[in-house]
Design a protein around this motif. Structure first.
Motif, mmCIF file in Angstrom:
data_model
loop_
_atom_site.group_PDB
_atom_site.id
_atom_site.type_symbol
_atom_site.label_atom_id
_atom_site.label_comp_id
_atom_site.label_asym_id
_atom_site.label_seq_id
_atom_site.Cartn_x
_atom_site.Cartn_y
_atom_site.Cartn_z
ATOM 1 N N MET A 112 0.789 -1.128 0.059
ATOM 2 C CA MET A 112 0.049 -0.126 -0.069
ATOM 3 C C MET A 112 0.995 1.082 0.002
ATOM 4 O O MET A 112 2.033 1.147 0.261
ATOM 5 N N THR A 136 0.809 -5.415 9.755
ATOM 6 C CA THR A 136 0.617 -4.236 9.060
ATOM 7 C C THR A 136 1.711 -3.264 9.436
ATOM 8 O O THR A 136 1.707 -2.991 10.696
ATOM 9 N N MET A 147 -4.640 3.717 2.135
ATOM 10 C CA MET A 147 -5.233 2.530 1.573
ATOM 11 C C MET A 147 -6.665 2.792 0.933
ATOM 12 O O MET A 147 -7.400 3.714 1.156
#
Length: 178
Positions: A112, A136, A147
């Motif tokens: 991302m 993450t 995102m």
């Protein structure tokens, strides 16, 4: 110190994402990994960060020919609260969700802007059970991850994120139906 740790985490998340064939023991089977994310996030136009809790689920089917299909679902309340996106079979329409296998381990990484999500599963010797881990992390020096909402496709910012309660199961057959 936090920047160094997040930078190291980001590097670790990207290690070993090169594609490898699925183990033959997984042909014709599905792997389901679930987790919870607690985030501080901000939607476009919002001035303040808001807390959000999302239930994530990654479903992966390995066909009898070894083709990999996957679907990521995020459930919660609020904007973009419940949605999912299919990838695989030559029609990957959600970013760069990469699924790879190495020995008795599977890794799925989603890069991302400013970070990456890594979903990993370790299988037992008979491939009848598995354990999962979901991380993450932000790139070194990044202050946020951008995102896209799975539902609306709109970008939003994540300023902090913690994952918990990861679980993994293996099922015979196609989790997506026939």
């Amino acid at each position: 110190m936090r920047g160094i740790l997040s930078g190291m985490l980001f590097v670790l998340l990207l290690i070993d994402i090169a594609s490898a064939a699925a183990p033959t023991q997984l042909l014709g089977k599905s792997v389901v990994i679930s987790w919870t994310e607690t985030r501080m996030q901000k939607w476009p136009g919002d001035q303040n960060l808001r807390s959000a809790v999302r239930a994530g689920e990654l479903r992966i089917y390995v066909s009898s020919t070894g083709k990999i299909f996957n679907r990521l679902s995020m459930r919660g309340r609020g904007p973009g609260g419940s949605s999912d996106q299919v990838a695989g079979g030559g029609s990957d329409n959600y970013e760069n969700r990469i699924v790879s296998f190495q020995g008795r381990s599977m890794t799925q990484a989603t890069p991302m802007v400013g970070g990456v999500r890594r979903v990993a599963a370790d299988f037992n010797e008979s491939f009848s059970g598995c354990a999962a881990q979901v991380l993450t992390g932000m790139e070194s020096g990044a202050k946020k991850i951008v995102m896209k909402s799975l539902g609306s496709g709109l970008p939003f910012e994540i300023h902090s994120i913690q994952t918990s309660s990861a679980s993994c199961s293996i099922q015979n057959g196609n989790v997506f139906g026939n």
